[in-house]
Design a protein around this motif. Sequence first.
Motif, PDB file in Angstrom:
ATOM      1  N   GLY A   5      80.527  34.152 -15.294  1.00 54.18           N
ATOM      2  CA  GLY A   5      81.437  34.628 -14.404  1.00 54.18           C
ATOM      3  C   GLY A   5      82.188  35.522 -15.142  1.00 54.18           C
ATOM      4  N   LEU A   6      82.795  35.425 -16.322  1.00 53.09           N
ATOM      5  CA  LEU A   6      83.532  36.343 -17.253  1.00 53.09           C
ATOM      6  C   LEU A   6      82.518  37.550 -17.406  1.00 53.09           C
ATOM      7  N   GLY A   7      81.302  37.289 -17.870  1.00 53.53           N
ATOM      8  CA  GLY A   7      80.546  38.324 -17.990  1.00 53.53           C
ATOM      9  C   GLY A   7      80.356  39.315 -16.977  1.00 53.53           C
ATOM     10  N   GLN A   8      80.194  38.851 -15.798  1.00 55.75           N
ATOM     11  CA  GLN A   8      80.096  39.533 -14.653  1.00 55.75           C
ATOM     12  C   GLN A   8      81.443  40.299 -14.279  1.00 55.75           C
ATOM     13  N   GLY A   9      82.500  39.496 -14.386  1.00 57.84           N
ATOM     14  CA  GLY A   9      83.907  40.062 -14.222  1.00 57.84           C
ATOM     15  C   GLY A   9      83.954  41.241 -15.385  1.00 57.84           C
ATOM     16  N   ARG A  10      83.423  41.390 -16.197  1.00 54.81           N
ATOM     17  CA  ARG A  10      83.672  42.570 -17.129  1.00 54.81           C
ATOM     18  C   ARG A  10      82.485  43.553 -16.760  1.00 54.81           C
ATOM     19  N   GLY A  11      81.428  43.274 -15.816  1.00 55.43           N
ATOM     20  CA  GLY A  11      80.525  44.141 -15.660  1.00 55.43           C
ATOM     21  C   GLY A  11      79.510  44.131 -17.015  1.00 55.43           C
ATOM     22  N   GLY A  12      79.456  43.105 -17.646  1.00 56.46           N
ATOM     23  CA  GLY A  12      78.629  43.103 -18.647  1.00 56.46           C
ATOM     24  C   GLY A  12      77.155  42.062 -18.445  1.00 56.46           C
TER      25      GLY A  12
ATOM     26  N   ILE B  14      84.091  33.135 -26.890  1.00 58.74           N
ATOM     27  CA  ILE B  14      83.933  33.524 -25.364  1.00 58.74           C
ATOM     28  C   ILE B  14      83.769  34.857 -25.157  1.00 58.74           C
ATOM     29  N   ARG B  15      84.256  35.760 -25.748  1.00 59.89           N
ATOM     30  CA  ARG B  15      84.108  37.363 -25.631  1.00 59.89           C
ATOM     31  C   ARG B  15      82.601  37.468 -25.956  1.00 59.89           C
ATOM     32  N   ARG B  16      82.024  36.863 -27.097  1.00 61.44           N
ATOM     33  CA  ARG B  16      80.879  37.392 -27.356  1.00 61.44           C
ATOM     34  C   ARG B  16      79.643  36.830 -26.537  1.00 61.44           C
ATOM     35  N   SER B  17      79.924  35.558 -25.734  1.00 61.48           N
ATOM     36  CA  SER B  17      78.745  34.626 -25.255  1.00 61.48           C
ATOM     37  C   SER B  17      78.135  35.365 -24.123  1.00 61.48           C
ATOM     38  N   GLY B  18      78.437  36.446 -23.738  1.00 63.12           N
ATOM     39  CA  GLY B  18      78.169  37.123 -22.536  1.00 63.12           C
ATOM     40  C   GLY B  18      76.363  37.731 -22.981  1.00 63.12           C
ATOM     41  N   ALA B  19      76.361  37.933 -24.292  1.00 67.18           N
ATOM     42  CA  ALA B  19      74.983  38.765 -24.595  1.00 67.18           C
ATOM     43  C   ALA B  19      73.797  37.760 -24.670  1.00 67.18           C
TER      44      ALA B  19
ATOM     45  N   GLU C  17      68.975  33.478 -16.665  1.00 76.25           N
ATOM     46  CA  GLU C  17      69.131  32.475 -15.737  1.00 76.25           C
ATOM     47  C   GLU C  17      68.786  31.050 -16.282  1.00 76.25           C
ATOM     48  N   ARG C  18      68.198  31.006 -17.600  1.00 74.87           N
ATOM     49  CA  ARG C  18      67.957  29.823 -18.101  1.00 74.87           C
ATOM     50  C   ARG C  18      69.241  29.418 -19.015  1.00 74.87           C
ATOM     51  N   THR C  19      70.302  30.300 -19.344  1.00 75.72           N
ATOM     52  CA  THR C  19      71.073  29.937 -20.206  1.00 75.72           C
ATOM     53  C   THR C  19      72.177  28.914 -19.771  1.00 75.72           C
ATOM     54  N   VAL C  20      72.537  29.009 -18.693  1.00 73.64           N
ATOM     55  CA  VAL C  20      73.332  27.718 -18.203  1.00 73.64           C
ATOM     56  C   VAL C  20      72.843  26.390 -18.262  1.00 73.64           C
ATOM     57  N   PRO C  21      71.689  26.079 -17.716  1.00 69.64           N
ATOM     58  CA  PRO C  21      70.954  24.602 -17.786  1.00 69.64           C
ATOM     59  C   PRO C  21      70.822  24.486 -19.425  1.00 69.64           C
TER      60      PRO C  21
ATOM     61  N   LEU D  89      79.504  23.678 -16.654  1.00 65.36           N
ATOM     62  CA  LEU D  89      80.520  24.462 -16.087  1.00 65.36           C
ATOM     63  C   LEU D  89      81.163  25.553 -16.946  1.00 65.36           C
ATOM     64  N   LEU D  90      81.099  25.236 -18.439  1.00 57.17           N
ATOM     65  CA  LEU D  90      81.549  26.251 -19.397  1.00 57.17           C
ATOM     66  C   LEU D  90      80.415  27.507 -19.397  1.00 57.17           C
ATOM     67  N   GLY D  91      79.122  27.281 -19.179  1.00 59.90           N
ATOM     68  CA  GLY D  91      78.205  28.163 -19.048  1.00 59.90           C
ATOM     69  C   GLY D  91      78.482  28.909 -17.613  1.00 59.90           C
ATOM     70  N   MET D  92      78.856  28.216 -16.809  1.00 60.91           N
ATOM     71  CA  MET D  92      79.090  29.165 -15.551  1.00 60.91           C
ATOM     72  C   MET D  92      80.030  29.993 -15.481  1.00 60.91           C
TER      73      MET D  92
END
Lengths: 212, 104
Positions: free
Chosen positions: B97-104, A28-33, A37-41, B90-93
Amino acid sequence: MHIPDGFLDAKTWASLGAASAVAIGVAIRRSGANADERTVPMMGVVAAFIFAAQMLNFPIAGGTSGHFLGGVLAAVLLGPARGLLVMATILIVQALLFGDGGITVLGANISNMGLIGSVGGFLIYRAAQRLFGRKHPALPAFVAGWASVVLAAIACAFELAFSGTVPLSVVLPAMAGIHALIGLGEGAITAGALVLIARVQPGLLPAEGVRG
Amino acid sequence: MRSAKITAFLLAGLAVSLGLALFLSPFASSLPDGLERVAEDHGFLGLGEDGAFPYAPFPDYALSGVRSPLWSTGLAGAVGTVAVFGLALLLGMGLRGLGQGRGG
């Protein structure tokens, strides 16, 4: 290879539950990388495809069937962190809605098919790419798909033996042997799907360095 | 990279997944899988006899109330495919959201 409740003892499933919880937290911590815009779909479609494909058991030798697991496919398309989370989502839905795989052993199944099958399979995919070249995904995908299933089966065998369910000398060759066959299907489907995507929509393979 | 083409490709992927679940899964092999085979051969299959979540609404991928076993499996597969698709979205969204919340 979905383990039902009752196959593993408490110390084994509790340890694997903790291990998979830690892995999910890290993911979860790493999944922002590398998200765009395509990632979620993409996550939704990859999850839907893997769930559906997992239902398609194909017969192998000796009155046994196998099915696609999809860990390597998920990790290559989504990255290993999101791949693990999507595999965990699928395993949770299978256990809660369909009774496929137990509840206490959910962590074991997430460890085997997510952590080993997806993240471990992804590392093998990367290593195979260095060996065979990055241009064509077919061979690395086949090798990683096959190895991910065999390694997950070996992990499952160790868990069963550690639980005292069956001796390691019995279960290890049995699990590895059957899944060495089932893994051929995994390798073929993983390679087929990635080759198709590389041809039709190469931009969806950002990690392959062919992003347009 | 044209996003309309990607949208079409993703929609096709979703349609293929639903098609596999609905129309192909009823014809999947019902032979025991690798782990079930090993458990049967080595005498520990019985340990997992009650190993499924007892409140699972669709045990063994069957939609109760649907008379035809083919449609029962196919529709259960479609329900699962839609459920997994929605949860992964939902997981992806949530992750975004978490990423934006951290400013990442």
